[in-house]
Design a protein around this motif. Structure first.
Motif, PDB file in Angstrom:
ATOM      1  N   GLY A  17       0.815  -1.214   0.000  1.00 18.88           N
ATOM      2  CA  GLY A  17       0.000   0.000   0.000  1.00 18.88           C
ATOM      3  C   GLY A  17       0.842   1.255   0.000  1.00 18.88           C
ATOM      4  O   GLY A  17       0.546   2.224  -0.706  1.00 18.88           O
ATOM      5  N   ALA A  18       1.921   1.250   0.798  1.00 22.09           N
ATOM      6  CA  ALA A  18       2.805   2.415   0.854  1.00 22.09           C
ATOM      7  C   ALA A  18       3.568   2.581  -0.453  1.00 22.09           C
ATOM      8  O   ALA A  18       3.761   3.698  -0.941  1.00 22.09           O
ATOM      9  CB  ALA A  18       3.781   2.274   2.018  1.00 22.09           C
ATOM     10  N   ASP A  19       3.999   1.461  -1.044  1.00 19.73           N
ATOM     11  CA  ASP A  19       4.824   1.516  -2.247  1.00 19.73           C
ATOM     12  C   ASP A  19       4.029   1.891  -3.489  1.00 19.73           C
ATOM     13  O   ASP A  19       4.567   2.486  -4.423  1.00 19.73           O
ATOM     14  CB  ASP A  19       5.500   0.155  -2.463  1.00 19.73           C
ATOM     15  CG  ASP A  19       6.582   0.208  -3.532  1.00 19.73           C
ATOM     16  OD1 ASP A  19       7.523   1.013  -3.378  1.00 19.73           O
ATOM     17  OD2 ASP A  19       6.483  -0.546  -4.522  1.00 19.73           O
ATOM     18  N   THR A  20       2.750   1.544  -3.512  1.00 18.45           N
ATOM     19  CA  THR A  20       1.924   1.802  -4.703  1.00 18.45           C
ATOM     20  C   THR A  20       0.922   2.934  -4.495  1.00 18.45           C
ATOM     21  O   THR A  20       0.056   3.154  -5.338  1.00 18.45           O
ATOM     22  CB  THR A  20       1.157   0.526  -5.100  1.00 18.45           C
ATOM     23  OG1 THR A  20       0.275   0.142  -4.026  1.00 18.45           O
ATOM     24  CG2 THR A  20       2.115  -0.620  -5.398  1.00 18.45           C
ATOM     25  N   ASP A  21       1.035   3.641  -3.373  1.00 24.16           N
ATOM     26  CA  ASP A  21       0.105   4.736  -3.045  1.00 24.16           C
ATOM     27  C   ASP A  21      -1.336   4.264  -2.935  1.00 24.16           C
ATOM     28  O   ASP A  21      -2.265   5.041  -3.148  1.00 24.16           O
ATOM     29  CB  ASP A  21       0.191   5.867  -4.085  1.00 24.16           C
ATOM     30  CG  ASP A  21       1.453   6.689  -3.920  1.00 24.16           C
ATOM     31  OD1 ASP A  21       1.933   6.802  -2.777  1.00 24.16           O
ATOM     32  OD2 ASP A  21       1.968   7.203  -4.923  1.00 24.16           O
ATOM     33  N   ASN A  22      -1.523   3.000  -2.595  1.00 22.89           N
ATOM     34  CA  ASN A  22      -2.870   2.470  -2.369  1.00 22.89           C
ATOM     35  C   ASN A  22      -3.031   2.248  -0.867  1.00 22.89           C
ATOM     36  O   ASN A  22      -3.003   1.122  -0.381  1.00 22.89           O
ATOM     37  CB  ASN A  22      -3.066   1.164  -3.146  1.00 22.89           C
ATOM     38  CG  ASN A  22      -4.499   0.661  -3.062  1.00 22.89           C
ATOM     39  OD1 ASN A  22      -5.364   1.291  -2.443  1.00 22.89           O
ATOM     40  ND2 ASN A  22      -4.766  -0.481  -3.676  1.00 22.89           N
ATOM     41  N   HIS A  23      -3.203   3.336  -0.142  1.00 21.78           N
ATOM     42  CA  HIS A  23      -3.210   3.265   1.314  1.00 21.78           C
ATOM     43  C   HIS A  23      -4.446   2.586   1.872  1.00 21.78           C
ATOM     44  O   HIS A  23      -4.505   2.295   3.071  1.00 21.78           O
ATOM     45  CB  HIS A  23      -3.069   4.677   1.894  1.00 21.78           C
ATOM     46  CG  HIS A  23      -1.781   5.332   1.516  1.00 21.78           C
ATOM     47  ND1 HIS A  23      -1.548   6.683   1.672  1.00 21.78           N
ATOM     48  CD2 HIS A  23      -0.644   4.825   0.964  1.00 21.78           C
ATOM     49  CE1 HIS A  23      -0.332   6.980   1.248  1.00 21.78           C
ATOM     50  NE2 HIS A  23       0.231   5.873   0.809  1.00 21.78           N
ATOM     51  N   ALA A  24      -5.422   2.312   1.015  1.00 20.67           N
ATOM     52  CA  ALA A  24      -6.614   1.602   1.468  1.00 20.67           C
ATOM     53  C   ALA A  24      -6.316   0.130   1.757  1.00 20.67           C
ATOM     54  O   ALA A  24      -7.100  -0.548   2.421  1.00 20.67           O
ATOM     55  CB  ALA A  24      -7.721   1.706   0.419  1.00 20.67           C
ATOM     56  N   LEU A  25      -5.184  -0.369   1.283  1.00 23.19           N
ATOM     57  CA  LEU A  25      -4.848  -1.780   1.507  1.00 23.19           C
ATOM     58  C   LEU A  25      -4.606  -2.086   2.980  1.00 23.19           C
ATOM     59  O   LEU A  25      -4.874  -3.190   3.447  1.00 23.19           O
ATOM     60  CB  LEU A  25      -3.598  -2.155   0.699  1.00 23.19           C
ATOM     61  CG  LEU A  25      -3.773  -2.226  -0.821  1.00 23.19           C
ATOM     62  CD1 LEU A  25      -2.431  -2.506  -1.486  1.00 23.19           C
ATOM     63  CD2 LEU A  25      -4.776  -3.313  -1.191  1.00 23.19           C
ATOM     64  N   ALA A  26      -4.082  -1.120   3.705  1.00 28.66           N
ATOM     65  CA  ALA A  26      -3.808  -1.314   5.141  1.00 28.66           C
ATOM     66  C   ALA A  26      -3.750   0.056   5.792  1.00 28.66           C
ATOM     67  O   ALA A  26      -3.145   0.982   5.240  1.00 28.66           O
ATOM     68  CB  ALA A  26      -2.494  -2.060   5.351  1.00 28.66           C
ATOM     69  N   GLU A  27      -4.356   0.178   6.964  1.00 29.66           N
ATOM     70  CA  GLU A  27      -4.414   1.490   7.603  1.00 29.66           C
ATOM     71  C   GLU A  27      -3.039   1.999   8.020  1.00 29.66           C
ATOM     72  O   GLU A  27      -2.855   3.192   8.239  1.00 29.66           O
ATOM     73  CB  GLU A  27      -5.346   1.443   8.811  1.00 29.66           C
ATOM     74  CG  GLU A  27      -4.943   0.450   9.888  1.00 29.66           C
ATOM     75  CD  GLU A  27      -5.958   0.392  11.020  1.00 29.66           C
ATOM     76  OE1 GLU A  27      -6.928   1.170  10.974  1.00 29.66           O
ATOM     77  OE2 GLU A  27      -5.785  -0.427  11.940  1.00 29.66           O
ATOM     78  N   GLN A  28      -2.058   1.093   8.106  1.00 33.23           N
ATOM     79  CA  GLN A  28      -0.706   1.514   8.476  1.00 33.23           C
ATOM     80  C   GLN A  28       0.112   1.982   7.270  1.00 33.23           C
ATOM     81  O   GLN A  28       1.214   2.513   7.424  1.00 33.23           O
ATOM     82  CB  GLN A  28       0.042   0.357   9.163  1.00 33.23           C
ATOM     83  CG  GLN A  28      -0.577  -0.129  10.456  1.00 33.23           C
ATOM     84  CD  GLN A  28      -1.736  -1.090  10.226  1.00 33.23           C
ATOM     85  OE1 GLN A  28      -1.944  -1.578   9.116  1.00 33.23           O
ATOM     86  NE2 GLN A  28      -2.496  -1.380  11.276  1.00 33.23           N
TER      87      GLN A  28
END
Length: 288
Positions: A89-100
């Motif tokens: 999520g952090a690497d792909t800017d898809n922060h919805a994958l995990a709240e962290q």
């Protein structure tokens, strides 16, 4: 074994070296080079490239390189699979994958900004991912406040802050009285002149100390001082009157409490950015 990737790592290129050294090859050497030199340097050093296009250890679909390492080496540690969507999520800017994920991105971006040396960046990153692994292994179900006493104190503080916020939103009675008083002066053209309005006069009318009223005024009137607010009302009224051709600029100056047309023009231009006559022409042109 030597592993090589692009310079200036942030997420995947820190997470993967951490994974390699902690679970695959503790003695691994990690090399960072400019992106256009990765493959050539890999061949020269006999190194394995990762997280660059066209190599085995890279992104596949929505998965990042960290995911591929887990699959390639059949790493089944539950904590690693808890970390995987955070890294992805952090690497792909898809922060919805995990709240962290957003937090990991914020920390990683800040770290990369502060440290210009990639080796130093990796060293600090290893500490961060060690901490994330410990959280995923032992602490992910714990909360910041644990004891009943701490929870109760947190509830009391939350209630107190909510009441404080609500109290700040309450409008004192003198505000409505003051609004009415000022508006009456605007409507009846008594802003300027001997019968005009002043901070001292309105303070007496609403039975408040002038110093207190001056200090509190902006809080309730669009962050404007008393003088600025009065000027705003005068200009607002002038703009309305400019839309009516029957009124000359001299008439409008008088009706909005200015001492003369010249004074009115100076103040209007300062506030609006154009002269009253130019404003009127533009407004009329817009209606044609």
């Amino acid at each position: 074994m030597i592993w090589i990737t692009r310079e200036r790592p942030k997420i995947d290129r820190i997470a993967c070296p951490w994974l390699i050294r902690r679970f695959i090859d503790p003695e691994a050497q990690i090399v960072f080079v400019p992106a256009d030199e990765v493959l050539a340097q890999a061949a020269a050093l006999g190194a394995t490239p990762f997280d660059v296009p066209g190599v085995e250890f890279s992104h596949y679909g929505t998965d990042c390189t960290f995911d591929y390492f887990l699959k390639k080496y059949d790493l089944r540690d539950p904590a690693l699979h808890t970390m995987a969507p955070i890294v992805r999520g952090a690497d792909t800017d898809n922060h919805a994958l995990a709240e962290q994920a957003a937090g990991l991105w914020a920390i990683s971006a800040g770290l990369a900004h502060n440290l210009r040396d990639d080796e130093a960046l990796l060293a600090q990153g290893m500490v961060i991912y060690d901490a994330l692994y410990s959280w995923a292994t032992y602490l992910q179900h714990e909360k910041h406040t644990q004891s009943p006493t701490e929870n109760r104190l947190a509830q009391v503080m939350a209630t107190y802050l909510a009441l404080q916020k609500k109290a700040r939103k309450r409008t004192p009675g003198w505000i409505r009285e003051l609004e009415t008083l000022i508006q009456e002066h605007v409507d009846t053209n008594r802003i300027g002149g001997p019968a005009g309005i002043s901070l001292k006069a309105v303070s007496e009318a609403v039975q408040l100390n002038p110093t207190y009223l001056s200090r509190e005024f902006a809080t309730h009137f669009d962050n404007l001082t008393f003088g600025e607010y009065i000027r705003k009302l005068r200009i607002d009224k002038a703009i309305q009157l400019l839309d009516q051709p029957a009124y000359s600029l001299l008439d409008i100056a008088y009706l909005t409490g200015f001492s003369d047309q010249s004074h009115f023009t100076r103040v209007f231009k300062k506030v609006v950015g154009t002269s009253p006559s130019a404003y009127r022409k533009q407004a009329q042109k817009g209606k044609e």
